[in-house]
Design a protein around this motif. Structure first.
Motif, PDB file in Angstrom:
ATOM      1  N   ALA A   9     -89.300  -7.420  30.017  1.00 33.05           N
ATOM      2  CA  ALA A   9     -88.079  -7.512  29.940  1.00 33.05           C
ATOM      3  C   ALA A   9     -87.437  -8.870  29.478  1.00 33.05           C
ATOM      4  N   GLU A  10     -88.305  -9.897  29.905  1.00 32.06           N
ATOM      5  CA  GLU A  10     -87.903 -11.241  29.649  1.00 32.06           C
ATOM      6  C   GLU A  10     -88.017 -11.394  28.144  1.00 32.06           C
ATOM      7  N   VAL A  16     -83.357 -10.859  21.944  1.00 33.71           N
ATOM      8  CA  VAL A  16     -82.316 -10.235  21.418  1.00 33.71           C
ATOM      9  C   VAL A  16     -81.151 -11.290  21.660  1.00 33.71           C
ATOM     10  N   LYS A  17     -81.207 -12.174  22.381  1.00 38.33           N
ATOM     11  CA  LYS A  17     -80.354 -13.537  22.414  1.00 38.33           C
ATOM     12  C   LYS A  17     -80.671 -14.522  21.221  1.00 38.33           C
ATOM     13  N   ILE A  22     -89.002 -17.993  22.269  1.00 39.76           N
ATOM     14  CA  ILE A  22     -89.696 -16.575  22.726  1.00 39.76           C
ATOM     15  C   ILE A  22     -90.020 -15.618  21.624  1.00 39.76           C
ATOM     16  N   LEU A  23     -89.220 -15.255  20.726  1.00 36.40           N
ATOM     17  CA  LEU A  23     -89.739 -14.678  19.475  1.00 36.40           C
ATOM     18  C   LEU A  23     -91.033 -14.931  19.012  1.00 36.40           C
ATOM     19  N   SER A  24     -91.255 -16.215  18.821  1.00 32.25           N
ATOM     20  CA  SER A  24     -92.512 -16.801  18.295  1.00 32.25           C
ATOM     21  C   SER A  24     -93.914 -16.281  19.200  1.00 32.25           C
ATOM     22  N   GLN A  25     -93.408 -16.547  20.647  1.00 28.58           N
ATOM     23  CA  GLN A  25     -94.613 -16.090  21.562  1.00 28.58           C
ATOM     24  C   GLN A  25     -94.852 -14.402  21.607  1.00 28.58           C
ATOM     25  N   LYS A  47     -89.072  -1.623  23.564  1.00 24.56           N
ATOM     26  CA  LYS A  47     -87.728  -1.916  23.832  1.00 24.56           C
ATOM     27  C   LYS A  47     -86.799  -2.694  22.931  1.00 24.56           C
ATOM     28  N   CYS A  48     -87.300  -3.284  21.742  1.00 24.37           N
ATOM     29  CA  CYS A  48     -86.673  -4.039  20.969  1.00 24.37           C
ATOM     30  C   CYS A  48     -85.963  -2.976  19.869  1.00 24.37           C
TER      31      CYS A  48
END
Ligand code: GDP
Length: 331
Positions: A9-10, A16-17, A22-25, A47-48
């Motif tokens: 979820a995180e 989404v933000k 975070i996208l890279s990770q 979930k995306c």
């Protein structure tokens, strides 16, 4: 440095933000072959999906030296001038990376590399073509949830990887060079048949005339091809990635294509076909993995292979024995 791990979820919230770190990770998780990484990656992807932005996915191919990185830099800046964001992904299944440049490497796209709205990600590391391509396909989902409404998927023009790219993009762009004499030599008919647009790069300086000639030859060759399933007539243009000549025209062609196939329904149809394709591809890949990575099967295959080579058993009987064992004894 130790990075704290996120819950699914995180990850999704960060993606989404539009948080690129975070996208890279999350992409790193997608690319990982570790079981626990895959489990969370699949949850993040799922979930995306509902957050996907309206995107246009363009596959870009050409032999090494055709000018892919130079062109992607120029095309990328052009689309970003109109607003929105751009993700550049790559598919390079070759195991010997050192031989060529790394596809999707930031140093190859100097201007995009420092653009705040561009996300460049090199190809997932070498593995089976199917595996590498699936990871890139999954990364598209994450990028679209992060608001990347322009997706480029780069591949090196050597054959099989084009089919994989074709199966995940809306428009397939083939970069060619005007060479010496017969331009069509050496280009696999299959690759040309997949192209929605063929663009001849390096149409600058003393090369312009040669490029125009190549353009005429490609146009003639395309006339002999059967009509495309989209109803679109593939275009042939010349441009210069390096001197940024004709970039807007190339993109106008892609815009026209998208408008054309959105109107006649082919855009959605193709995406649905691709979604189906990836479902079956994933099933096939996982079945193969489950089968071939089983230690008992591995051992049995070795024994059977020896028997087949010694003419002690037929290929078919040996295969049947292994499969019977697999279906009856292995979970
Ligand atoms: P890639 O291997 O397909 O990514 O090709 P590159 O983008 O690295 O380009 C290969 C070489 O061609 C480089 O030396 C570029 O500077 C040169 N090049 C690329 N685009 C053009 C162009 O439009 N005109 C000219 N004259 N040279 C170009």
């Amino acid at each position: 440095a130790h990075r704290r791990t996120f819950t699914a979820a995180e990850y999704v919230e960060g993606i989404v933000k539009g948080d690129t770190s975070i996208l890279s990770q999350a992409v790193t998780l997608v690319e990982s072959s570790r079981y626990e990484h895959q489990a969370i990656a699949q949850e993040v992807i799922e979930k995306c999906l509902p957050h996907a932005c309206d995107s246009v996915r363009v596959g870009i191919t050409g032999v090494p030296g055709a000018g892919k990185s130079t062109s992607i830099d120029a095309f990328g800046l052009h689309v970003l001038k109109r607003g929105g964001k751009l993700a550049v992904l790559a598919i390079d299944p070759s195991s010997e990376r050192s031989k060529g440049s790394i596809l999707g490497d930031k140093t190859r796209m100097e201007k995009l590399a420092i653009h705040p709205n561009a996300f460049i990600r090199p190809s997932p590391s070498a593995g089976s073509l199917g595996g590498v391509a699936r990871k890139t396909r999954e990364t598209i989902v994450l990028c679209e949830a992060a608001g990347y409404n322009n997706i480029f998927v780069e591949t090196v023009g050597v054959g099989q990887s084009e089919t994989a790219v074709h199966s995940m993009v809306d428009f397939f762009l083939l970069i060619q060079l005007a060479g010496t004499g017969d331009e069509l030599q050496g280009i696999k008919r299959g690759i040309m048949e997949m192209a929605d647009g063929i663009v001849i790069n390096k149409a600058d300086g003393s090369n312009i005339e040669k490029a125009k000639l190549a353009q005429a030859q490609f146009r003639n060759a395309l006339h002999l091809f059967p009509p495309t399933p989209s109803g679109w007539t593939p275009q042939v243009l010349t441009y210069s990635g390096y001197y940024e000549i004709g970039i807007a025209e190339v993109w106008e062609m892609i815009d026209n294509y998208v408008a054309f196939v959105k109107k006649n329904g082919y855009f959605d149809y193709k995406r649905q076909e691709q979604a189906k394709y990836w479902m079956f591809e994933t099933i096939n890949e996982q079945l193969r993995d489950h089968f071939y990575r089983n230690p008992q099967i591995e051992k049995m295959l070795e024994e059977k292979q020896a028997r087949v080579l010694n003419n002690e058993q037929s290929s078919f009987m040996a295969a049947k024995d292994v499969l019977d064992y697999y279906f009856n004894h292995i979970k």
